[in-house]
Design an enzyme around this catalytic site. Structure first.
Site, PDB file in Angstrom:
ATOM      1  N   HIS B  92      50.808  33.941  27.451  1.00 48.41           N
ATOM      2  CA  HIS B  92      50.598  33.222  28.999  1.00 48.41           C
ATOM      3  C   HIS B  92      49.016  33.809  29.700  1.00 48.41           C
ATOM      4  O   HIS B  92      48.146  33.188  29.789  1.00 48.41           O
ATOM      5  CB  HIS B  92      51.258  33.185  29.857  1.00 48.41           C
ATOM      6  N   ASP B 121      18.053  20.339  28.703  1.00 51.88           N
ATOM      7  CA  ASP B 121      19.087  20.642  27.673  1.00 51.88           C
ATOM      8  C   ASP B 121      19.359  22.098  28.026  1.00 51.88           C
ATOM      9  O   ASP B 121      18.596  22.884  28.828  1.00 51.88           O
ATOM     10  CB  ASP B 121      19.034  20.358  26.524  1.00 51.88           C
ATOM     11  N   TRP B 157      48.990  41.040  28.463  1.00 51.52           N
ATOM     12  CA  TRP B 157      47.500  40.732  28.296  1.00 51.52           C
ATOM     13  C   TRP B 157      46.734  41.758  28.402  1.00 51.52           C
ATOM     14  O   TRP B 157      45.662  41.628  27.971  1.00 51.52           O
ATOM     15  CB  TRP B 157      47.195  39.697  29.062  1.00 51.52           C
ATOM     16  N   SER B 185      31.845  34.043  20.825  1.00 54.18           N
ATOM     17  CA  SER B 185      31.804  32.877  21.753  1.00 54.18           C
ATOM     18  C   SER B 185      31.081  33.269  23.050  1.00 54.18           C
ATOM     19  O   SER B 185      30.290  32.453  23.535  1.00 54.18           O
ATOM     20  CB  SER B 185      32.947  32.031  21.701  1.00 54.18           C
ATOM     21  N   SER B 186      31.882  33.948  23.755  1.00 51.79           N
ATOM     22  CA  SER B 186      31.454  34.185  25.354  1.00 51.79           C
ATOM     23  C   SER B 186      30.152  34.885  25.322  1.00 51.79           C
ATOM     24  O   SER B 186      29.406  34.543  26.113  1.00 51.79           O
ATOM     25  CB  SER B 186      32.284  35.164  26.084  1.00 51.79           C
ATOM     26  N   HIS B 269      37.848  45.199  34.766  1.00 56.84           N
ATOM     27  CA  HIS B 269      37.620  44.924  36.157  1.00 56.84           C
ATOM     28  C   HIS B 269      36.314  44.030  36.281  1.00 56.84           C
ATOM     29  O   HIS B 269      36.441  42.820  37.074  1.00 56.84           O
ATOM     30  CB  HIS B 269      37.428  45.998  37.095  1.00 56.84           C
ATOM     31  N   GLU B 271      35.464  41.691  34.256  1.00 52.18           N
ATOM     32  CA  GLU B 271      36.056  40.551  33.857  1.00 52.18           C
ATOM     33  C   GLU B 271      36.793  39.644  34.893  1.00 52.18           C
ATOM     34  O   GLU B 271      36.678  38.510  34.973  1.00 52.18           O
ATOM     35  CB  GLU B 271      37.078  40.755  32.747  1.00 52.18           C
ATOM     36  N   TYR B 273      35.648  39.676  38.083  1.00 49.39           N
ATOM     37  CA  TYR B 273      34.491  39.000  38.473  1.00 49.39           C
ATOM     38  C   TYR B 273      34.053  37.949  38.069  1.00 49.39           C
ATOM     39  O   TYR B 273      33.571  37.049  38.519  1.00 49.39           O
ATOM     40  CB  TYR B 273      33.396  40.020  38.974  1.00 49.39           C
ATOM     41  N   SER B 284      30.428  27.394  47.338  1.00 53.99           N
ATOM     42  CA  SER B 284      29.070  27.488  48.049  1.00 53.99           C
ATOM     43  C   SER B 284      28.401  26.053  48.028  1.00 53.99           C
ATOM     44  O   SER B 284      27.441  26.140  48.718  1.00 53.99           O
ATOM     45  CB  SER B 284      28.326  28.675  47.779  1.00 53.99           C
ATOM     46  N   HIS B 318      41.115  51.710  39.477  1.00 54.85           N
ATOM     47  CA  HIS B 318      41.951  51.375  40.721  1.00 54.85           C
ATOM     48  C   HIS B 318      43.296  50.559  39.737  1.00 54.85           C
ATOM     49  O   HIS B 318      44.314  50.440  40.683  1.00 54.85           O
ATOM     50  CB  HIS B 318      41.439  50.353  41.658  1.00 54.85           C
ATOM     51  N   HIS B 319      43.111  50.489  38.447  1.00 54.61           N
ATOM     52  CA  HIS B 319      44.137  49.775  37.821  1.00 54.61           C
ATOM     53  C   HIS B 319      44.962  50.994  37.265  1.00 54.61           C
ATOM     54  O   HIS B 319      45.940  50.887  36.440  1.00 54.61           O
ATOM     55  CB  HIS B 319      43.747  49.095  36.563  1.00 54.61           C
ATOM     56  N   THR B 344      32.623  41.275  49.326  1.00 52.53           N
ATOM     57  CA  THR B 344      33.503  40.287  48.858  1.00 52.53           C
ATOM     58  C   THR B 344      33.945  39.603  50.006  1.00 52.53           C
ATOM     59  O   THR B 344      34.037  38.227  50.126  1.00 52.53           O
ATOM     60  CB  THR B 344      34.610  40.675  47.834  1.00 52.53           C
ATOM     61  N   LYS B 347      31.705  37.232  52.187  1.00 56.41           N
ATOM     62  CA  LYS B 347      31.495  35.752  51.725  1.00 56.41           C
ATOM     63  C   LYS B 347      32.326  34.830  52.563  1.00 56.41           C
ATOM     64  O   LYS B 347      32.024  33.863  52.638  1.00 56.41           O
ATOM     65  CB  LYS B 347      31.878  35.597  50.297  1.00 56.41           C
ATOM     66  N   ARG B 466      57.215  44.106  37.231  1.00 55.25           N
ATOM     67  CA  ARG B 466      56.724  42.919  36.667  1.00 55.25           C
ATOM     68  C   ARG B 466      57.286  43.119  35.068  1.00 55.25           C
ATOM     69  O   ARG B 466      57.610  44.053  34.474  1.00 55.25           O
ATOM     70  CB  ARG B 466      55.108  42.795  36.604  1.00 55.25           C
TER      71      ARG B 466
HETATM   72  C1  HEM Z   1      39.247  42.398  47.789  1.00 58.36           C
HETATM   73  C2  HEM Z   1      38.908  42.374  46.487  1.00 58.36           C
HETATM   74  C3  HEM Z   1      39.797  43.076  45.429  1.00 58.36           C
HETATM   75  C4  HEM Z   1      40.519  44.332  45.610  1.00 58.36           C
HETATM   76  C5  HEM Z   1      40.146  45.480  46.677  1.00 58.36           C
HETATM   77  C6  HEM Z   1      41.425  44.115  44.676  1.00 58.36           C
HETATM   78  C7  HEM Z   1      42.098  45.331  44.185  1.00 58.36           C
HETATM   79  C8  HEM Z   1      42.773  45.262  43.062  1.00 58.36           C
HETATM   80  C9  HEM Z   1      43.663  46.636  42.394  1.00 58.36           C
HETATM   81  C10 HEM Z   1      43.774  48.061  43.147  1.00 58.36           C
HETATM   82  C11 HEM Z   1      44.399  46.134  41.555  1.00 58.36           C
HETATM   83  C12 HEM Z   1      45.424  47.285  40.749  1.00 58.36           C
HETATM   84  C13 HEM Z   1      46.842  46.892  41.200  1.00 58.36           C
HETATM   85  C14 HEM Z   1      47.726  47.568  40.253  1.00 58.36           C
HETATM   86  O1  HEM Z   1      47.843  47.480  39.213  1.00 58.36           O
HETATM   87  O2  HEM Z   1      48.411  48.434  40.707  1.00 58.36           O
HETATM   88  C15 HEM Z   1      44.175  44.868  41.392  1.00 58.36           C
HETATM   89  C16 HEM Z   1      44.479  44.161  40.239  1.00 58.36           C
HETATM   90  C17 HEM Z   1      44.240  42.967  39.856  1.00 58.36           C
HETATM   91  N1  HEM Z   1      43.162  42.103  40.289  1.00 58.36           N
HETATM   92 FE1  HEM Z   1      42.499  42.718  42.283  1.00 58.36          FE
HETATM   93  N2  HEM Z   1      41.352  43.032  43.795  1.00 58.36           N
HETATM   94  C18 HEM Z   1      40.293  42.322  44.400  1.00 58.36           C
HETATM   95  C19 HEM Z   1      40.130  40.907  44.088  1.00 58.36           C
HETATM   96  C20 HEM Z   1      40.270  40.507  43.083  1.00 58.36           C
HETATM   97  C21 HEM Z   1      39.711  39.271  42.313  1.00 58.36           C
HETATM   98  C22 HEM Z   1      38.610  38.493  42.864  1.00 58.36           C
HETATM   99  C23 HEM Z   1      40.198  39.057  41.192  1.00 58.36           C
HETATM  100  C24 HEM Z   1      40.193  37.983  40.174  1.00 58.36           C
HETATM  101  C25 HEM Z   1      39.638  36.884  40.324  1.00 58.36           C
HETATM  102  C26 HEM Z   1      41.242  40.169  40.914  1.00 58.36           C
HETATM  103  C27 HEM Z   1      42.117  40.096  39.946  1.00 58.36           C
HETATM  104  C28 HEM Z   1      42.960  41.172  39.599  1.00 58.36           C
HETATM  105  C29 HEM Z   1      43.776  41.145  38.438  1.00 58.36           C
HETATM  106  C30 HEM Z   1      43.680  40.179  37.275  1.00 58.36           C
HETATM  107  C31 HEM Z   1      44.596  42.415  38.725  1.00 58.36           C
HETATM  108  C32 HEM Z   1      45.772  42.670  37.613  1.00 58.36           C
HETATM  109  C33 HEM Z   1      45.594  42.893  36.350  1.00 58.36           C
HETATM  110  C34 HEM Z   1      46.700  43.558  35.496  1.00 58.36           C
HETATM  111  O3  HEM Z   1      47.297  44.577  35.822  1.00 58.36           O
HETATM  112  O4  HEM Z   1      47.412  42.497  34.718  1.00 58.36           O
HETATM  113  N3  HEM Z   1      41.311  40.808  41.971  1.00 58.36           N
HETATM  114  N4  HEM Z   1      43.222  44.505  42.270  1.00 58.36           N
HETATM  115 CU    CU Z   2      40.184  45.404  39.337  1.00 60.60          CU
END
Ligand code: HEM
Ligand code: CU
Ligand code: CU
Lengths: 371, 547, 57
Positions: B92, B121, B157, B185-186, B269, B271, B273, B284, B318-319, B344, B347, B466
């Site tokens: 998924h 084009d 994933w 591809s990307s 990370h 990614e 964005y 926008s 931070h992950h 962020t 915006k 999770r």
């Molecule tokens: C305000 C801005 C953001 C902050 C401060 C933030 C912060 C964080 C932090 C600290 C984690 C890690 C949490 C953990 O695993 O304990 C996290 C996970 C994640 N964030 Fe954000 N985030 C922000 C915005 C976004 C945006 C814009 C996206 C994507 C469009 C995003 C997608 C993700 C994803 C996919 C994960 C988890 C990945 C995984 O462990 O599977 N975040 N975020």
């Molecule tokens: Cu991140």
């Protein structure tokens, strides 16, 4: 759009109303100073978000309502305003600095593992925890005790479904306990919410963390890092007891360990070994090789009717003592004692129609382990 | 970098596609049937291919999610085994990220960037064809692993080693190959987009005149070029560990499992964005159109996007707050994460101020864009909470994180994609989407998405990790609601398909300028846009962004 | 030079005037901005490392 708004408000109210103790909706306050600090940080940043949210969404929904095209609203012309923009950047920065200060202090405290009264080694294994009280000669495995019948829905589920173990980790309250954490196979994560300890256990590394528990009680948690097929089934139970109670418990465990060690030298009967081996098999081996030894090929080979295993006793023992590198089969030489290994080898050679009649002696295993 | 010579003669630039296209009419018929789609070099056709592919993958990934949610509907194991459960969560995530969200944005870029900058084009049409056709190959391969002995990828994933190396199923090598192909591809797609934007703008359109969707995609493309090779590197190291006896991530051989996570998140990370910046661009474009007012702080938005892209390389750990980093590293990543959250968040203030004193109407694209602003912000808030490192010791790897990233990705990235589709459908098909049905789709999606993901906050805070196939009894109510919501949301997406199909086949005719307040160049060509547009470059008037 | 650094710092906090933007884009040479942005990012990193190390004590 307004219904969204109606969504958010009760949500905030609910979250607020649930400030009290762990009532199942919010982070538990927990029973250590650090868990309280973390809970405080959590609630502070939560309310900061609520406040900003109310403000931003307030302006947004006001605008949506007030400046509707259908009500003849005429668009204004402005499209930038530097000082407003600077202001609304600066204020969040200040708020965040305000958050960073207490967060830094808490983090430093969490990292201060010095001057511990007791060291406990926590080892993650697929799929159980092993606890070793360093310097005390006490060590044991802690397996989930929820029966599979409950998971399969064939029996009524108990109160602590999936969060109960055969042997809990017993810890004294009011003492600083240092955890040394590692893993024998993949990465696990030892997490007990009430203690606010979550730390990855990583093969080849030793991580440190610590607790000082303020209240006696039973605290439950789970492995938090995906670690394979039974990731959902490796719970943690911590029994926090008064200090003198802990001393008594520790003394009992030491004595039991000595008894067990003496068992290595005597001759064991086949029946005895089979009786001893079955629970070991169920707790340790069955999660991969399955209850009837049928395995789950190709990852987990079958043990029942396994010709090589039946024919070659030394090979069989070697697999268990030393594991098979590059596969999921761990070495059990330090996790199981010689009696347990002898018993489980005997069991797998005689259960499920193997009937080799071999009664493998603990003493011979002890020799192999020394090699 | 930027063109020294303004591109006066796009016909010369667009080597094959436009030129061939013209010649073809006269001489021989262009290929018919399947061959037309296999060989097309037309940005609009390739854009459609990307979008259709992504929609199909969205449903496949969605079905996997529903399998997961069905198992989690109540405590106990009822439907599937834990092993298959792990394969479903993994697939998924992989499918949604790499095969649904990313190709959807690339599809929109293919369709809209040439139209928005007045180019005939993409700069490299044959490469464009190749980039697209790599994707079905990659994901057929990936999906086929589910049928291999030992099953498909089952390590999440994020595929942390050594679970994804020493302990992985035999199909992992195919998983690596599939990801490599998708990565190529990307990268090719990104190179094409950069080349197009830098070289093929209509005469008179300077960088600063570009619509924000073009800007955000330009920056996204650079991010892609920077990080996809890191992903390729890390999966190659896995490949070596699995097949050639190295020990990059194997502690027993002197390797380091934590190194895997550093590399993965250094890709991972940025990614996230990559998956949100083009969404910012779409929103926008839509909000000013339906507020009939210029975007507030266009300049700030462009600068902040560029800065975010650079700074997004500084926050990856931070992950990894609970893997046992040194204290100073924890503090560094906590501070940097908090700081990046500010631009962020700002915006959001810009969009809200654009609404303020506008003249607002609520057509379907606007509904989705507004929902994006609110729900993405909620995801931003939980992100801010996760950034507090000590608190993350409690949040990490729980459903709270799952709630966070689904809020930023589903009502964030995916709602923005849907908003974009509704916004540009009149340009693509010449018809307006059915308004009532679109509204119905919107409201069902809103209810579904919140029902699914909001309770996950509570489940996570209450202590549910999770990626578990079964859970303790105190989490039952949250999961019940989530599962109901997920099925409701999933089924609602059929309405989306219906709207698109109806819109392609007919509906209220749209004029060139389909939306009253729309200003960018794409609205100057007829609706539906003919196969070849801007064969003679348009004259670009600085009405909007410059003056 | 100062103008470029100003713009990069403005980007860092995410606020910029339209007039300044017009100036920046008057020349279509991005190299100065790219170099300045990378330098400022490096300095930002160094400062943050310093702060983190001081805070860690
Ligand atoms: C305000 C801005 C953001 C902050 C401060 C933030 C912060 C964080 C932090 C600290 C984690 C890690 C949490 C953990 O695993 O304990 C996290 C996970 C994640 N964030 Fe954000 N985030 C922000 C915005 C976004 C945006 C814009 C996206 C994507 C469009 C995003 C997608 C993700 C994803 C996919 C994960 C988890 C990945 C995984 O462990 O599977 N975040 N975020
Ligand atoms: Cu991140
Ligand atoms: Cu585990």
């Amino acid at each position: 759009m307004r219904s969204l708004w109606q969504w958010l408000l009760p949500t905030c109210v609910i979250a607020g109303a649930n400030q009290a103790q762990a009532n199942g909706w919010n982070m538990p306050v927990g029973v250590t100073d650090i868990s309280r600090d973390i809970y405080g940080l959590h609630m502070t940043i939560f309310w900061v978000c609520v406040a900003i949210g109310l403000l931003v969404f307030g302006v947004m929904f006001y605008s949506l309502f007030r400046y509707r095209h259908s009500k003849g609203a005429k668009a204004a012309e402005f499209h930038e305003h530097t000082s407003v923009e600077v202001l609304w950047t600066a204020i969040p920065v200040l708020i965040l600095v305000g958050m960073a200060v207490p967060a830094t202090a808490t983090l430093k405290n969490m990292y201060d593992t010095s001057e511990a009264d007791l060291d406990v080694m926590i080892i993650g294994q697929q799929w159980r925890w092993r606890y070793e009280y360093l310097g005390e000669d006490v060590a044991f495995n802690s397996n989930m005790s929820t029966p599979w019948e409950q998971i399969r829905g064939e029996a009524a589920r108990g109160e602590h479904y999936l969060l109960e173990v055969d042997e809990p980790l017993v810890l004294p309250i009011n003492r600083k306990i240092r955890f040394l954490m590692t893993s024998d196979d993949v990465i696990h994560s030892w997490w007990v919410p009430d203690l606010a300890v979550k730390q990855d256990t990583i093969p080849g590394f030793i991580n440190e963390n610590w607790v000082q528990i303020n209240e006696p009680g039973i605290y439950r948690g789970q492995c938090a890092e995906l670690c394979g097929v039974n990731h959902g089934f490796m719970p943690i139970v911590v029994h926090a007891v008064e200090e003198d109670e802990f001393e008594i418990w520790l003394a009992e465990r030491k004595e039991a360990a000595e008894q067990e060690a003496m068992g290595v030298d005597r001759e064991w009967e086949l029946d005895e070994l089979m009786a001893r081996g079955e629970p070991v098999y169920r707790a340790i081996c069955a999660s991969c090789h399955q209850a009837e030894g049928q395995g789950a090929p190709p990852a987990f080979p079958a043990l029942a009717n396994n010709a090589q295993l039946i024919d070659d006793l030394d090979w069989h023992i070697d697999r268990i003592v030393n594991g098979v590198s590059g596969t999921a089969m761990p070495a059990f030489r330090s996790t199981l004692n010689p009696v347990e290994i002898a018993a489980v080898v005997t069991y797998t050679r005689n259960a499920w129609g193997g009937d080799t009649g071999d009664a493998v002696q603990p003493a011979s295993i002890a020799e192999k382990i020394v090699q | 970098m930027a063109p020294k010579l303004p591109p006066q003669h796009p016909l010369q630039h667009s080597t094959t596609a436009a030129a061939d296209g013209q010649a073809d009419h006269a001489h021989h018929a262009s290929p018919k049937g399947i061959m037309r789609w296999l060989l097309t070099t037309n940005h609009k056709e390739i854009g459609s291919l990307y979008l259709i592919f992504s929609l199909i993958m969205f449903f496949i990934g969605g079905i996997f999610a529903l399998v997961v949610r069905a198992e989690l509907f109540q405590p106990g194991l009822q439907l599937i085994e834990p092993e298959f459960f792990n394969q479903m969560t993994t697939m998924h995530g992989l499918i949604m990220v790499f095969a649904a969200v990313m190709p959807a944005f690339t599809g929109l870029a293919n369709w809209m960037i040439p139209l928005q900058i007045g180019a005939p084009d993409m700069a490299l049409p044959r490469l464009n064809n190749f980039s697209f056709w790599l994707l079905p190959v990659a994901f057929t391969l990936l999906l086929s692993t589910l049928f291999m002995p030992g099953g498909g990828p089952n390590f999440g994933w994020t595929f942390y080693a050594p679970l994804s190396t020493t302990y992985a199923p035999p199909s992992t090598t195919f998983f690596i190959l599939a990801l490599h192909i998708a990565g190529v591809s990307s990268i090719l797609g990104a190179i094409n987009i950069v080349a197009t934007i830098l070289n093929m703008r209509a005469p008179g359109m300077r960088m600063m005149d570009m619509p924000l969707f073009v800007w955000t995609w330009l920056i996204t493309a650079f991010l892609l070029i920077a990080v996809m090779p890191v992903l390729a590197g890390v999966i190659t190291m896995m490949l070596m560990d699995i097949n050639f006896g190295t020990s990059f991530f194997d502690a027993a051989g002197g390797g380091d499992p934590v190194l895997f996570q550093h590399l993965f998140w250094f890709f991972g990370h940025p990614e996230v964005y990559i998956m949100i910046l083009p969404a910012f661009g779409i929103v926008s474009a839509i909000i000013p159109t339906f507020a009939r007012k210029r975007l507030f702080g266009y300049a700030s938005m462009v600068y902040a996007t560029a800065a975010i892209a650079l700074l997004s390389f500084l926050v990856w750990a931070h992950h990894m707050f609970v893997v046992g980093l040194p204290l100073a590293a924890e503090l560094f990543f906590m501070y940097s994460t908090m700081l990046i959250a500010v631009p962020t968040g700002v915006k959001v203030f810009n969009w809200v101020t654009t609404l303020f004193r506008g003249s607002i109407s609520f057509e379907p694209p606007m509904l989705f864009a507004l929902a994006f602003v609110v729900l993405f912000t909620i995801g931003g808030f939980s992100g801010l909470m996760l950034a507090i490192a000590p608190a993350d010791f409690q949040y990490h790897d729980t459903y709270f994180v799952v709630a966070h990233f689904h809020y930023v990705l589903v009502p964030g990235a995916i709602f923005a994609i849907m908003a974009g589709v509704y916004y540009w459908l009149p340009k693509w098909t010449g018809h307006y989407p059915h308004e009532r049905l679109a509204q119905c789709h919107f409201w069902c999606s809103i209810v579904g998405v919140n029902l699914t993901f909001f309770p996950m906050h509570f489940a996570g805070l209450a202590g549910m990790p999770r990626r578990i196939p079964d859970y303790a009894l105190q989490f039952a109510d949250f999961n019940l609601v989530s599962s109901i919501g997920a099925f409701f949301f999933g089924i609602s997406q059929l309405i989306f398909v219906l709207v698109i199909v109806l819109c392609v086949r007919g509906g209220r005719k749209a004029p060139a300028q389909a939306w009253e307040g729309a200003e960018d160049l794409e609205w100057s060509v007829p609706s539906p846009a003919p196969l070849h547009t801007f064969e003679t470059p348009p004259v670009f008037h600085r009405s909007h962004h410059g003056d | 030079m100062w103008s470029i650094i100003q713009s990069v710092l403005a980007a860092l906090i995410g606020v910029q005037k339209d007039r300044k933007r017009q100036q920046d884009f008057a020349s279509e040479k991005p190299l100065g901005f790219i170099v300045a942005a990378i330098l400022v990012t490096l300095i930002f990193v160094l400062i943050l490392i310093l702060v983190a190390n001081i805070a860690a004590g």
